[in-house]
Scaffold this motif. Structure first.
Motif, short mmCIF file in Angstrom:
data_model
loop_
_atom_site.label_atom_id
_atom_site.label_comp_id
_atom_site.label_asym_id
_atom_site.label_seq_id
_atom_site.Cartn_x
_atom_site.Cartn_y
_atom_site.Cartn_z
N LEU A 22 -4.36 7.47 -4.18
CA LEU A 22 -4.46 6.04 -4.42
C LEU A 22 -5.54 5.77 -5.46
CD1 LEU A 22 -3.19 3.46 -3.29
CD2 LEU A 22 -5.04 3.36 -1.66
N ASP A 23 -5.17 5.07 -6.51
CA ASP A 23 -6.12 4.64 -7.54
C ASP A 23 -6.64 3.27 -7.12
OD1 ASP A 23 -7.48 3.67 -9.74
OD2 ASP A 23 -5.78 3.86 -11.11
N PRO A 24 -7.92 3.14 -6.76
CA PRO A 24 -8.44 1.86 -6.29
C PRO A 24 -8.23 0.70 -7.26
CG PRO A 24 -10.01 3.59 -5.82
CD PRO A 24 -8.94 4.19 -6.70
N ARG A 25 -8.32 0.96 -8.56
CA ARG A 25 -8.11 -0.11 -9.55
C ARG A 25 -6.65 -0.57 -9.56
NH1 ARG A 25 -12.31 -1.30 -12.73
NH2 ARG A 25 -14.00 0.20 -12.85
N ALA A 26 -5.73 0.38 -9.54
CA ALA A 26 -4.31 0.02 -9.51
C ALA A 26 -3.97 -0.68 -8.20
CB ALA A 26 -3.45 1.28 -9.69
N TRP A 27 -4.56 -0.23 -7.10
CA TRP A 27 -4.33 -0.86 -5.80
C TRP A 27 -4.86 -2.29 -5.81
CZ3 TRP A 27 -2.21 -2.43 -1.77
CH2 TRP A 27 -2.86 -2.77 -0.59
N LEU B 250 0.84 -1.20 0.00
CA LEU B 250 0.00 0.00 0.00
C LEU B 250 0.88 1.25 0.00
CD1 LEU B 250 -2.73 1.39 0.09
CD2 LEU B 250 -2.78 0.99 2.56
N GLY B 251 1.95 1.23 0.76
CA GLY B 251 2.89 2.35 0.77
C GLY B 251 3.47 2.62 -0.61
N ILE C 40 0.51 7.66 7.41
CA ILE C 40 1.85 8.24 7.29
C ILE C 40 1.91 9.22 6.13
CG2 ILE C 40 4.26 7.68 6.74
CD1 ILE C 40 3.73 4.97 8.24
N ALA C 41 1.30 8.86 5.01
CA ALA C 41 1.42 9.65 3.78
C ALA C 41 0.44 10.80 3.67
CB ALA C 41 1.25 8.73 2.56
N VAL C 42 -0.71 10.67 4.30
CA VAL C 42 -1.76 11.69 4.14
C VAL C 42 -2.15 12.20 5.52
CG1 VAL C 42 -4.03 12.17 3.16
CG2 VAL C 42 -2.60 10.39 2.13
N PRO C 43 -1.87 13.46 5.80
CA PRO C 43 -2.16 13.98 7.15
C PRO C 43 -3.65 14.07 7.45
CG PRO C 43 -1.28 15.72 5.74
CD PRO C 43 -1.25 14.45 4.95
N TRP C 44 -3.99 13.72 8.68
CA TRP C 44 -5.37 13.88 9.18
C TRP C 44 -5.70 15.35 9.22
CZ3 TRP C 44 -10.05 12.45 9.80
CH2 TRP C 44 -10.86 12.92 10.83
N GLY D 128 -16.80 -6.78 2.54
CA GLY D 128 -15.64 -6.74 3.44
C GLY D 128 -15.94 -6.10 4.78
N THR D 129 -16.22 -6.92 5.78
CA THR D 129 -16.52 -6.40 7.12
C THR D 129 -15.49 -6.82 8.16
OG1 THR D 129 -17.93 -8.30 7.55
CG2 THR D 129 -19.00 -6.31 6.69
N THR D 130 -14.41 -7.45 7.72
CA THR D 130 -13.38 -7.88 8.65
C THR D 130 -12.38 -6.74 8.88
OG1 THR D 130 -12.14 -8.83 6.81
CG2 THR D 130 -13.63 -10.31 8.02
N ASN D 131 -11.30 -6.99 9.59
CA ASN D 131 -10.38 -5.92 9.98
C ASN D 131 -9.19 -5.74 9.04
OD1 ASN D 131 -8.99 -8.23 10.62
ND2 ASN D 131 -8.39 -7.57 12.66
N GLY D 132 -9.20 -6.36 7.87
CA GLY D 132 -8.07 -6.26 6.95
C GLY D 132 -7.72 -4.85 6.55
N ALA D 133 -8.70 -4.02 6.29
CA ALA D 133 -8.41 -2.63 5.89
C ALA D 133 -7.75 -1.87 7.03
CB ALA D 133 -9.70 -1.93 5.46
N ALA D 134 -8.21 -2.06 8.24
CA ALA D 134 -7.60 -1.39 9.40
C ALA D 134 -6.18 -1.90 9.63
CB ALA D 134 -8.46 -1.60 10.64
N MET D 135 -5.96 -3.18 9.36
CA MET D 135 -4.63 -3.76 9.56
C MET D 135 -3.59 -3.17 8.61
SD MET D 135 -5.65 -7.75 10.18
CE MET D 135 -4.03 -8.31 9.74
N ARG D 136 -3.99 -2.78 7.42
CA ARG D 136 -3.01 -2.32 6.44
C ARG D 136 -3.07 -0.82 6.16
NH1 ARG D 136 -5.95 -5.99 2.86
NH2 ARG D 136 -7.63 -4.83 1.91
N ILE D 137 -3.83 -0.06 6.93
CA ILE D 137 -4.06 1.36 6.64
C ILE D 137 -2.93 2.29 7.09
CG2 ILE D 137 -5.29 2.07 8.74
CD1 ILE D 137 -6.35 2.84 5.10
N ALA D 138 -2.01 1.83 7.91
CA ALA D 138 -0.96 2.70 8.45
C ALA D 138 -0.25 3.54 7.38
CB ALA D 138 0.05 1.89 9.26
N PRO D 139 0.08 3.01 6.20
CA PRO D 139 0.74 3.87 5.21
C PRO D 139 -0.08 5.10 4.81
CG PRO D 139 1.03 1.58 4.61
CD PRO D 139 0.04 1.61 5.76
N VAL D 140 -1.40 4.99 4.83
CA VAL D 140 -2.24 6.16 4.53
C VAL D 140 -2.06 7.19 5.65
CG1 VAL D 140 -4.61 7.02 4.30
CG2 VAL D 140 -3.91 4.93 3.10
#
Length: 141
Positions: free
Chosen positions: A14-19, A3-4, A77-81, A63-75
Motif C-alpha cells: 500500500l502506497d500511503p500517498r495513493a491511498w 482499501l482492498g 485478508i491480503a497480507v498474512p499475519w 487520528g485517535t478514533t476507530n476509523g483505521a480499525a473499522m476499515r483494516i479488514a482488507p489488510v
C-alpha cells in the motif's frame, strides 16, 4: 472496498500517498452525489489537511478514533499475519501504511493491527477464538 482495491493495485503493498488520494477522491465523489458525513472526525480532518497540501504522514497525526480499525479488514485478508518475524513485519508495515494518512497515532495503529491480525488469523484457518485474543494483543504491541 476502496482499501482492498488499493491493495490489489499494489499487489499487497500500500502506497500511503495513493491511498490518501483514493480516499479523498472517493469522499469527494460521495459528496458530489449528496452523501455527506460519511467519514469519521479523524478521517475528515486528515482529508481536509491533505487537500490543503499537508503530507499524509503528518495529516493523520491527530487520528485517535476507530476509523483505521473499522476499515483494516482488507489488510488482514491480503497480507498474512504469519508465524515468523518477516511476515509479521510485512503485515505491520501494511497496517501502518493503511493508517498513516488518517490515523497515524500509536493508539489507532495498535487497534487496527489487532483487528487486522484477527482477520488474518481467521482467513488463515485459525478456528480457536480463544487464540485470537493473543493474536490481537501481540499485533497491538
Amino acid at each position: 472496498v476502496l482499501l482492498g482495491r488499493e491493495l490489489v493495485r499494489g499487489a499487497g503493498r500500500l502506497d500511503p500517498r495513493a491511498w490518501a488520494s483514493a480516499l479523498a477522491d472517493w469522499e469527494q465523489s460521495m459528496a458530489d452525489q449528496g452523501s455527506l458525513d460519511l467519514l469519521g472526525p479523524s478521517t475528515s480532518r486528515a482529508i481536509a489537511l491533505i487537500r490543503q497540501g499537508v503530507d499524509p504522514a503528518e495529516a493523520g497525526r491527530g487520528g485517535t478514533t476507530n476509523g483505521a480499525a473499522m476499515r483494516i479488514a482488507p489488510v488482514g485478508i491480503a497480507v498474512p499475519w504469519g508465524h515468523d518475524g518477516v511476515s509479521r513485519a510485512a503485515f505491520l508495515d501494511a497496517v501502518v501504511a493503511a493508517c498513516l494518512p488518517t490515523h497515524h497515532t500509536s493508539l489507532a495503529i495498535a487497534g487496527a493491527a489487532a483487528v487486522g491480525a484477527v482477520v488474518s488469523a481467521g482467513v488463515g484457518g485459525a478456528a480457536d477464538r480463544h487464540g485470537w485474543r493473543e493474536v490481537a494483543l501481540e499485533a497491538a504491541e
